[in-house]
Scaffold this motif. Structure first.
Motif, short mmCIF file in Angstrom:
data_model
loop_
_atom_site.label_atom_id
_atom_site.label_comp_id
_atom_site.label_asym_id
_atom_site.label_seq_id
_atom_site.Cartn_x
_atom_site.Cartn_y
_atom_site.Cartn_z
N VAL A 5 0.87 -1.17 0.00
CA VAL A 5 0.00 0.00 0.00
C VAL A 5 0.91 1.21 0.00
CG1 VAL A 5 -1.74 1.30 1.29
CG2 VAL A 5 -1.85 -1.21 1.23
N SER A 6 0.72 2.12 -0.96
CA SER A 6 1.56 3.29 -1.08
C SER A 6 0.88 4.56 -0.57
CB SER A 6 1.95 3.50 -2.55
OG SER A 6 2.59 2.34 -3.05
N PHE A 7 -0.42 4.68 -0.82
CA PHE A 7 -1.19 5.84 -0.37
C PHE A 7 -2.48 5.35 0.28
CE2 PHE A 7 1.48 7.88 -3.41
CZ PHE A 7 1.50 9.24 -3.09
N MET A 40 -0.86 16.03 1.45
CA MET A 40 -0.22 14.71 1.53
C MET A 40 0.82 14.73 2.65
SD MET A 40 0.20 13.53 -2.40
CE MET A 40 -1.23 13.39 -3.45
N ILE A 41 0.73 13.71 3.51
CA ILE A 41 1.58 13.61 4.69
C ILE A 41 2.26 12.24 4.67
CG2 ILE A 41 1.61 13.59 7.21
CD1 ILE A 41 -1.15 15.15 6.98
N ARG A 42 3.58 12.23 4.73
CA ARG A 42 4.30 10.95 4.78
C ARG A 42 4.10 10.36 6.18
NH1 ARG A 42 7.16 8.50 1.40
NH2 ARG A 42 7.43 10.39 0.17
N VAL A 43 3.58 9.13 6.21
CA VAL A 43 3.31 8.46 7.49
C VAL A 43 4.14 7.19 7.66
CG1 VAL A 43 1.00 9.46 7.79
CG2 VAL A 43 1.27 7.31 6.52
N ASP A 45 7.93 5.01 5.69
CA ASP A 45 9.00 5.11 4.69
C ASP A 45 8.45 5.17 3.27
OD1 ASP A 45 10.98 5.14 6.62
OD2 ASP A 45 11.28 2.98 6.52
N LYS A 46 7.45 4.35 3.00
CA LYS A 46 6.87 4.29 1.66
C LYS A 46 5.35 4.34 1.72
CE LYS A 46 10.77 1.79 -0.22
NZ LYS A 46 11.23 0.66 -0.99
#
Length: 137
Positions: A5-7, A40-43, A45-46
């Motif tokens: 899962v990426s997003f 968009m928030i990085r939660v 590493d990927k």
């Protein structure tokens, strides 16, 4: 297809209100912030959490259906102790989250509780002492 899962995209009614909750309230840093469209928030590493303004999403997704009750999925935030569950739930409440359930000890050995963001999306805050729970910390 690789299992990945990426997003995770949450279609929100009011992007400004959601931004206030996640960015100002919870203190999460956006990597991309397009007014009236998306945050968009990085939660991980990927992994990116995307908050998409409903009006903008309709053009791509089609009509958005909403009904009574909780959406039929949850997003989980695992922590390393039961005390951390209580701390994170308190932080979410201070940011304006609704708390549908308080944290309790579960039959399977964990300790979890839930809060709801401004659109009612349920976040589970969990201490999971099992191997799979510990693997995501």
């Amino acid at each position: 297809m690789d299992p990945r899962v990426s997003f995770i995209t949450l279609v929100v009614r009011d992007l400004d209100r959601s931004r206030d909750f996640y960015v100002r309230g919870l203190g999460w840093a956006p990597e991309l912030d397009v007014p009236n469209e998306v945050v968009m928030i990085r939660v991980g590493d990927k992994l990116v959490l995307s908050l998409w303004q409903e009006d903008a999403a309709v053009g791509e997704l089609g009509p958005i259906a909403r009904g009574d009750g909780a959406p039929p999925f949850t997003v989980a935030h695992n922590v390393s102790s039961p005390e951390d569950v209580d701390r994170v739930l308190a932080e979410a409440a201070a940011a304006g989250a609704a708390a549908p359930t308080g944290a309790i000890a579960r039959d399977w050995g964990g300790y979890t509780g839930y809060f709801a963001d401004p659109d009612g999306f349920r976040w589970e805050v969990a201490y999971n002492p099992g191997l799979i729970g510990q693997s995501v910390l």
